[in-house]
Design a protein around this motif. Sequence first.
Motif, PDB file in Angstrom:
ATOM      1  N   GLY A 102     -12.193  -4.896  -3.178  1.00  0.00           N
ATOM      2  CA  GLY A 102     -13.522  -4.557  -2.672  1.00  0.00           C
ATOM      3  C   GLY A 102     -13.578  -4.079  -1.249  1.00  0.00           C
ATOM      4  N   ARG A 103     -12.434  -3.964  -0.580  1.00  0.00           N
ATOM      5  CA  ARG A 103     -12.429  -3.532   0.814  1.00  0.00           C
ATOM      6  C   ARG A 103     -11.367  -2.458   1.017  1.00  0.00           C
ATOM      7  NH1 ARG A 103     -10.543  -7.608   3.872  1.00  0.00           N
ATOM      8  NH2 ARG A 103     -11.315  -6.552   5.736  1.00  0.00           N
ATOM      9  N   PRO A 104     -11.544  -1.588   2.058  1.00  0.00           N
ATOM     10  CA  PRO A 104     -10.569  -0.512   2.286  1.00  0.00           C
ATOM     11  C   PRO A 104      -9.184  -1.065   2.635  1.00  0.00           C
ATOM     12  CG  PRO A 104     -12.586  -0.131   3.533  1.00  0.00           C
ATOM     13  CD  PRO A 104     -12.665  -1.529   3.009  1.00  0.00           C
ATOM     14  N   ALA A 105      -8.172  -0.389   2.147  1.00  0.00           N
ATOM     15  CA  ALA A 105      -6.776  -0.757   2.439  1.00  0.00           C
ATOM     16  C   ALA A 105      -5.926   0.509   2.415  1.00  0.00           C
ATOM     17  CB  ALA A 105      -6.264  -1.782   1.430  1.00  0.00           C
ATOM     18  N   SER A 106      -4.709   0.376   2.892  1.00  0.00           N
ATOM     19  CA  SER A 106      -3.767   1.506   2.886  1.00  0.00           C
ATOM     20  C   SER A 106      -2.664   1.247   1.867  1.00  0.00           C
ATOM     21  CB  SER A 106      -3.134   1.706   4.261  1.00  0.00           C
ATOM     22  OG  SER A 106      -4.073   2.185   5.185  1.00  0.00           O
ATOM     23  N   LEU A 107      -2.473   2.234   1.014  1.00  0.00           N
ATOM     24  CA  LEU A 107      -1.336   2.212   0.098  1.00  0.00           C
ATOM     25  C   LEU A 107      -0.205   2.972   0.798  1.00  0.00           C
ATOM     26  CD1 LEU A 107      -0.183   1.536  -2.721  1.00  0.00           C
ATOM     27  CD2 LEU A 107      -1.060   3.757  -3.483  1.00  0.00           C
ATOM     28  N   VAL A 108       0.862   2.262   1.137  1.00  0.00           N
ATOM     29  CA  VAL A 108       1.929   2.817   1.975  1.00  0.00           C
ATOM     30  C   VAL A 108       3.204   3.000   1.143  1.00  0.00           C
ATOM     31  CG1 VAL A 108       3.317   2.510   4.058  1.00  0.00           C
ATOM     32  CG2 VAL A 108       0.953   1.661   3.980  1.00  0.00           C
ATOM     33  N   PHE A 109       3.744   4.204   1.180  1.00  0.00           N
ATOM     34  CA  PHE A 109       5.004   4.516   0.502  1.00  0.00           C
ATOM     35  C   PHE A 109       6.081   4.708   1.577  1.00  0.00           C
ATOM     36  CE2 PHE A 109       1.531   5.997  -2.075  1.00  0.00           C
ATOM     37  CZ  PHE A 109       1.876   5.606  -3.366  1.00  0.00           C
ATOM     38  N   ILE A 110       7.195   4.009   1.424  1.00  0.00           N
ATOM     39  CA  ILE A 110       8.277   4.081   2.412  1.00  0.00           C
ATOM     40  C   ILE A 110       9.578   4.463   1.710  1.00  0.00           C
ATOM     41  CG2 ILE A 110       9.589   2.845   4.174  1.00  0.00           C
ATOM     42  CD1 ILE A 110       7.233   0.905   4.415  1.00  0.00           C
ATOM     43  N   ASN A 111      10.139   5.571   2.143  1.00  0.00           N
ATOM     44  CA  ASN A 111      11.438   6.008   1.630  1.00  0.00           C
ATOM     45  C   ASN A 111      12.479   5.748   2.713  1.00  0.00           C
ATOM     46  OD1 ASN A 111      13.447   7.207   0.111  1.00  0.00           O
ATOM     47  ND2 ASN A 111      12.924   9.279   0.769  1.00  0.00           N
ATOM     48  N   ASP A 112      13.440   4.862   2.414  1.00  0.00           N
ATOM     49  CA  ASP A 112      14.469   4.507   3.398  1.00  0.00           C
ATOM     50  C   ASP A 112      15.431   5.705   3.547  1.00  0.00           C
ATOM     51  OD1 ASP A 112      16.351   3.432   5.027  1.00  0.00           O
ATOM     52  OD2 ASP A 112      16.849   1.726   3.773  1.00  0.00           O
ATOM     53  N   ILE A 113      15.381   6.356   4.710  1.00  0.00           N
ATOM     54  CA  ILE A 113      16.225   7.540   4.955  1.00  0.00           C
ATOM     55  C   ILE A 113      17.289   7.233   6.010  1.00  0.00           C
ATOM     56  CG2 ILE A 113      14.410   9.155   4.274  1.00  0.00           C
ATOM     57  CD1 ILE A 113      13.939   9.665   7.296  1.00  0.00           C
ATOM     58  N   THR A 114      17.645   5.947   6.125  1.00  0.00           N
ATOM     59  CA  THR A 114      18.619   5.566   7.161  1.00  0.00           C
ATOM     60  C   THR A 114      19.945   6.315   6.981  1.00  0.00           C
ATOM     61  OG1 THR A 114      17.588   3.388   7.261  1.00  0.00           O
ATOM     62  CG2 THR A 114      19.786   3.616   8.240  1.00  0.00           C
ATOM     63  N   GLU A 115      20.454   6.325   5.754  1.00  0.00           N
ATOM     64  CA  GLU A 115      21.728   7.005   5.507  1.00  0.00           C
ATOM     65  C   GLU A 115      21.617   8.491   5.824  1.00  0.00           C
ATOM     66  OE1 GLU A 115      23.269   6.257   1.652  1.00  0.00           O
ATOM     67  OE2 GLU A 115      23.491   4.092   1.970  1.00  0.00           O
ATOM     68  N   ARG A 116      20.467   9.075   5.438  1.00  0.00           N
ATOM     69  CA  ARG A 116      20.274  10.498   5.719  1.00  0.00           C
ATOM     70  C   ARG A 116      20.236  10.763   7.221  1.00  0.00           C
ATOM     71  NH1 ARG A 116      14.688  13.093   4.195  1.00  0.00           N
ATOM     72  NH2 ARG A 116      14.304  12.976   6.449  1.00  0.00           N
TER      73      ARG A 116
END
Length: 579
Positions: free
Chosen positions: A241-255
């Motif tokens: 019922g309240r605003p939130a952020s859907l966060v996608f994280i791609n680990d690019i450490t090796e890259r």
Amino acid sequence: MSTPLHVLLIEDSEIDALMIVRELKRNGYEPVFERVERAEAFTAALEKQTWDIILADHKLPQFSDVEALQSVRERGLDIPFIIVSGTIGEEAAVAAMKAGAYDYVLKDNLARLVPAVRRALEEAELRRKAKETEEARRQAEERYRLVVENAGEAILVVQDEKIKFFNAAAERLFGYGPETVPADYTYLDVIHPEDRDQVRERYRQRMEGDVLPYRYIYRFFDRQGRMHWGEINSVFLPWEGRPASLVFINDITERKLAEEQIIKAKEEWERTFDSVPDLIAIVDKEFRVTRVNRAMADRLDLTPREMIGKRCYELFHGQAGPPAYCPHNAVIQENRGKAAEFFEPRLNGYFFLTATPLPGTESVIHVFRDISDRKRAEEKILQGAEQLRKAMTGIVQTMAATVEVKDPYTAGHQRRVADLAQAIAAEMGLDENRCLGIHMAGMIHDLGKLSVPAEILSKPTPLTEIEMSLIRVHPQAGYEILKGVEFPWPVARMILEHHERINGSGYPQGLKGEAISPEARILAVADVVEAIASFRPYRPARGIETALQEIEAQQGILYDAQAVQACLRLFREKGYRLG
């Protein structure tokens, strides 16, 4: 147009059943029906096909509407069920409705039947659609759950800076899950301190509706304090019922580490490329320069930028086309390296050029190595060698003249033997250097006669055995004189062995066949031919043909067969003459 309707009738009266069917037909339906009276028949009909509606008498002798409703319910079927009875009490009707009947109609009032059927069918269709919608929603949620839980990217839900949801990939990445994350733990706690202000600012801008880039790259820490590089994307969504952020994280450490290694390698390569003292240019198939190192640019007093795109033959050679020795086209066509050596005034020096294909391209790497100092050194060496050769020739000629002063009757013999031996060697295919060595040895092959008394050398009558033994010492004597002199060729050995014979009958060592050096075998043939053909104090000249007949008859016995054949070709086919 009539509407098809599949009707299952529970009715023991065929007449009543026909009345019901007729009523349905009168009101726009085209019934396809089956009438049953017993439970077994009813069950078989349910399993045989799908029915749109069930119309049942209240109570049959062997079956009842309540039993039928129970059978439908046990099978999980949602089929509208209407009771059509001649008589039914209010209490029985209520019980049937509670058991799952949609409505009841008395047989003496069949005008109510069709409206009741229509309502039942409409409500059944609404239930079917609602069920399909619910199933689609459930399947969508399951698919979403599977996607989220099996996604390779870490997925978080962040609300008021608190992490409300971790998927499996996020748990693996951060080392936290919903049950293990501390209560006071915020999303900013995982972000690298140097990136937190930027994250806050972009969150604020997004909340205010600003259009921002789709993805960002931030640094963050896992539970063990290890730093990672993450490519992050976030969108807003409602959460509880309240605003939130859907966060996608791609680990690019090796890259990122690989990119840093690539950048480092590129920088190292560029430093190496520019530190090489050779002149280097990369040239495409159209002869255009695509890259040069600092040494090349400095040699032409240009900057690398000024050289890019220019034709290499214009830049390096000052010509309108590639020079004849340029290997560029051949390298591209054959896909293998080529080399050339040349003097280039525009580059002010002698160069050794190697041109090599650049893998994966249609370009060629040209490496110009300045060999000017080497060429000058080689020229000095050649000049010194020529001076040394002339000095050596002069010394040898002086030695030969000394022998001829003591033995005037054989004047010119050593020179003629030397010339003939050199010609035989060349005819046999020996290289120029070996031929020159044979000539040198021939010029002084009788040097050892300096140890023989002059009166024996010039004696006009045949020699005695003792005198001949003194003569036979001269090869050894000549060897002893020259063995300490460092000629470029085995001159001393040639002189020592020039009287040896293939069958071992020669002197001074009695060597046989291959034990005699090839040069000495050639010298022996030339010595015999000249001696037989020329004048001697104890006999007149016997002529060249006699000499040739002698070596031809004794080839392979006394004289080397290859040397004999070469000598015969010289005189009989190529017009050679003793000078």
